[in-house]
Design an enzyme around this catalytic site. Structure first.
Site, PDB file in Angstrom:
ATOM      1  N   ARG A   1       0.941  -1.187   0.048  1.00  0.00           N
ATOM      2  CA  ARG A   1       0.034  -0.201   0.157  1.00  0.00           C
ATOM      3  C   ARG A   1       0.883   1.211  -0.047  1.00  0.00           C
ATOM      4  NH1 ARG A   1      -3.970   2.335   4.800  1.00  0.00           N
ATOM      5  NH2 ARG A   1      -2.204   3.605   5.526  1.00  0.00           N
TER       6      ARG A   1
ATOM      7  N   TYR B   1      -3.070  11.869   5.370  1.00  0.00           N
ATOM      8  CA  TYR B   1      -3.368  10.891   5.817  1.00  0.00           C
ATOM      9  C   TYR B   1      -2.134   9.576   5.404  1.00  0.00           C
ATOM     10  CZ  TYR B   1      -5.090   6.109   6.429  1.00  0.00           C
ATOM     11  OH  TYR B   1      -4.938   4.740   6.694  1.00  0.00           O
TER      12      TYR B   1
ATOM     13  N   ASP C   1      -5.350   4.021   0.099  1.00  0.00           N
ATOM     14  CA  ASP C   1      -6.456   4.176   0.968  1.00  0.00           C
ATOM     15  C   ASP C   1      -6.866   5.503   0.709  1.00  0.00           C
ATOM     16  OD1 ASP C   1      -8.124   4.145   2.860  1.00  0.00           O
ATOM     17  OD2 ASP C   1      -6.917   3.050   4.471  1.00  0.00           O
TER      18      ASP C   1
ATOM     19  N   HIS D   1      -9.331   6.583   2.407  1.00  0.00           N
ATOM     20  CA  HIS D   1      -9.847   6.855   3.811  1.00  0.00           C
ATOM     21  C   HIS D   1     -10.901   7.850   3.818  1.00  0.00           C
ATOM     22  CE1 HIS D   1      -8.488   6.780   8.070  1.00  0.00           C
ATOM     23  NE2 HIS D   1      -8.051   5.839   7.761  1.00  0.00           N
TER      24      HIS D   1
ATOM     25  N   GLU E   1      -9.176   2.038  -1.568  1.00  0.00           N
ATOM     26  CA  GLU E   1      -9.901   1.699  -0.425  1.00  0.00           C
ATOM     27  C   GLU E   1     -10.743   2.930  -0.095  1.00  0.00           C
ATOM     28  OE1 GLU E   1      -7.379   0.080   2.312  1.00  0.00           O
ATOM     29  OE2 GLU E   1      -8.737   0.541   4.113  1.00  0.00           O
TER      30      GLU E   1
ATOM     31  N   GLU F   1     -13.349  -1.565   6.595  1.00  0.00           N
ATOM     32  CA  GLU F   1     -13.015  -1.892   7.827  1.00  0.00           C
ATOM     33  C   GLU F   1     -13.792  -1.187   9.029  1.00  0.00           C
ATOM     34  OE1 GLU F   1      -9.211   0.447   6.923  1.00  0.00           O
ATOM     35  OE2 GLU F   1      -9.855   2.167   8.038  1.00  0.00           O
TER      36      GLU F   1
ATOM     37  N   ARG G   1     -13.382  -5.625   3.459  1.00  0.00           N
ATOM     38  CA  ARG G   1     -12.483  -5.531   4.755  1.00  0.00           C
ATOM     39  C   ARG G   1     -12.843  -5.497   5.915  1.00  0.00           C
ATOM     40  NH1 ARG G   1      -7.877  -3.828   4.481  1.00  0.00           N
ATOM     41  NH2 ARG G   1      -7.948  -2.002   5.891  1.00  0.00           N
TER      42      ARG G   1
ATOM     43  N   GLU H   1      -4.340  -7.295   5.190  1.00  0.00           N
ATOM     44  CA  GLU H   1      -3.685  -6.302   5.632  1.00  0.00           C
ATOM     45  C   GLU H   1      -2.547  -6.656   6.672  1.00  0.00           C
ATOM     46  OE1 GLU H   1      -5.591  -2.764   7.034  1.00  0.00           O
ATOM     47  OE2 GLU H   1      -3.794  -1.634   6.853  1.00  0.00           O
TER      48      GLU H   1
ATOM     49  N   TRP I   1     -11.996  12.033   8.393  1.00  0.00           N
ATOM     50  CA  TRP I   1     -10.601  12.010   8.704  1.00  0.00           C
ATOM     51  C   TRP I   1     -10.370  10.606   8.020  1.00  0.00           C
ATOM     52  CZ3 TRP I   1      -8.203   7.629  11.075  1.00  0.00           C
ATOM     53  CH2 TRP I   1      -6.781   7.923  10.986  1.00  0.00           C
TER      54      TRP I   1
HETATM   55  C1  GCO Z   1      -6.054   1.095   7.370  1.00  0.00           C
HETATM   56  C2  GCO Z   1      -6.809   1.992   8.068  1.00  0.00           C
HETATM   57  C3  GCO Z   1      -6.147   2.330   9.230  1.00  0.00           C
HETATM   58  C4  GCO Z   1      -6.937   3.244  10.112  1.00  0.00           C
HETATM   59  C5  GCO Z   1      -6.865   2.673  11.336  1.00  0.00           C
HETATM   60  C6  GCO Z   1      -7.836   3.546  12.673  1.00  0.00           C
HETATM   61  O1  GCO Z   1      -6.524   0.874   6.024  1.00  0.00           O
HETATM   62  O2  GCO Z   1      -5.123   0.316   7.651  1.00  0.00           O
HETATM   63  O3  GCO Z   1      -7.407   2.943   7.345  1.00  0.00           O
HETATM   64  O4  GCO Z   1      -5.243   2.723   9.137  1.00  0.00           O
HETATM   65  O5  GCO Z   1      -6.594   4.367   9.855  1.00  0.00           O
HETATM   66  O6  GCO Z   1      -7.152   1.324  11.825  1.00  0.00           O
HETATM   67  O7  GCO Z   1      -7.723   3.171  13.663  1.00  0.00           O
HETATM   68 MG    MG Z   2      -8.302   1.925   5.503  1.00  0.00          MG
END
Ligand code: GCO
Ligand code: MG
Length: 402
Positions: free
Chosen positions: A147, A159, A210, A212, A236, A262, A283, A339, A402
């Protein structure tokens, strides 16, 4: 067989973890992870005050009934606090069952579907050049899938970028760090990063990214299209998934594969995404989505639509989750990728485990159970330390995801 006691341990070997220990009258103890990054004590209280009193005296072998009792039997159901707690109980009970059977957990699920588990690591850098170098270091370590996250010109504290040489750990302060987000700058920069990565490392390494939850569906479609030439393994969380139909707009306009889930807690969070084939990878994890018992249901539904698993495995999921996830990954027929953000040495020492990394893959062990324990004496040396995740605002001050 009866549960005689259950305890919650909160410790901070480099970062906070919440661990549930379930003891039985047969002398066998099961361990589950209940960590919810930045909200650890809410889950600890949910377990200690509301779940544990219900466990004492019950038969730990009735895993399904326990799941239904804790989920369906709770009028106030769903959400990350409840499901992280339910997941911890479920993981601990599967650990007990497998230990009683004298088998590694994957055997109870139906045995091996594969010999090893493909993982992706996290490369990041403050600039495009540093990120390209960081990806190279992962390739040198043997990773087949990486990643890539990068600092973005004009955006402070992007991020996914670590400070210093440490692994990226977002929960960095007792009160949330404020970060600033700018979508146009990001959309201009992202294709340049992946163009540079393909130029440097060729076609072979799998590259992931990602987003995010930062984009609108239309912006996500633009990003996906602009990355098509660089053949990503996945993009992602391109947009928040509260409105699952939003993914239709992305899906119809780009072939870049999409991974989501996630932060999902139940099959209901993913139902429309899966049934409408709006994603390629789901995920959800052992920890956040109801343990092995519920994750199996999600994976089965996904398999009907050729959607594969890609479980979350950031460092805020403890080695207990990683151990259980690897048994799940070793069994699940529609496995995609796992991951793997490496834990710090302090974390690894507190949670002795039998999984190992070799040549871009993780291998789960053969110890009965999920193969992860906790060194309580060592854990006690690392008391809880409050830390929350950052927040993001646009340049004009508007709150953003975020
Ligand atoms: C990822 C995630 C993490 C999250 C984290 C928040 O894809 O690994 O986005 O980095 O930001 O788990 O607690
Ligand atoms: Mg993520």
């Amino acid at each position: 067989m009866k549960i005689t006691a259950a305890r919650v341990l909160v410790c901070c070997p480099g970062r906070n973890f919440v661990t549930l220990l379930v003891e039985t009258d047969q002398g066998v103890t099961g361990i589950g992870d209940a960590t919810l990054n930045g909200r650890e004590l809410a889950v600890a209280s949910y377990l200690t005050d509301h779940v544990i009193p219900n466990l004492i005296g019950r038969d730990p072998s009735r895993i399904e009934d326990m799941w239904q009792f804790l989920y369906r039997g709770s009028y106030w159901r769903r959400g990350p606090v409840q499901l992280s707690a339910v997941s911890a109980v479920d993981t601990a009970l599967w650990d007990i069952k497998a230990k009683m059977a004298g088998m590694p957990l994957y055997q109870l699920l139906g045995g091996k579907s594969r010999e090893r588990v493909l993982v992706y690591g996290h490369a990041n850098g403050g600039t495009l050049e540093e990120t390209v170098e960081a990806v190279g270091r992962y390739i040198d370590m043997g990773y087949k899938a990486i990643r890539a996250q990068s600092g973005i010109p004009g955006i402070e504290k992007a991020y996914g970028v670590a400070r210093g040489t440490l692994h990226y750990e977002p929960a960095d302060a007792a009160l949330p760090t404020e970060t600033v987000w700018d979508t146009p700058k990001y959309l201009r920069f992202a294709p340049k990063l992946f163009e540079a990565l393909r130029k440097e490392y060729g076609e072979e390494p799998e590259l992931l990214h990602d987003v995010h939850h930062r984009l609108t569906p239309n912006e996500a479609a633009q990003l996906g299209k602009s990355l098509e030439d660089y053949r990503l393994f996945w993009m992602e969380d391109p947009t928040p998934a509260e409105n699952q139909q939003a993914f239709r707009l992305i899906r119809e306009r780009t072939t870049t594969p999409i991974a989501v889930g996630e932060i999902f807690n139940t099959i209901w969070d993913a139902k429309e995404l899966i049934e409408n084939q709006l994603i390629d990878y789901i995920r959800t994890t052992v920890l956040r989505a109801g343990g092995i018992t519920h994750l199996r249901r999600i994976a089965d539904l996904a398999s009907l639509y050729q959607i594969r698993t890609g479980s979350h495995g950031a460092t805020d999921l403890s080695p207990v989750t990683m151990g259980a996830a690897l048994h799940f990954d070793t069994w699940v027929p529609n496995f995609g990728i796992q991951e793997y953000m490496r834990h710090s040495d302090e974390t690894d020492a507190v949670f002795p485990h039998d999984y190992h990394f070799a040549d871009g893959f993780l291998h789960c062990g053969e110890t009965p159970g999920h193969g992860v324990t906790i060194d309580e004496e060592l854990a006690a040396k690392y008391p809880y330390s409050p830390a929350q995740l950052p927040v993001a605002r646009l340049e004009d001050g508007t709150m953003w995801s975020w």
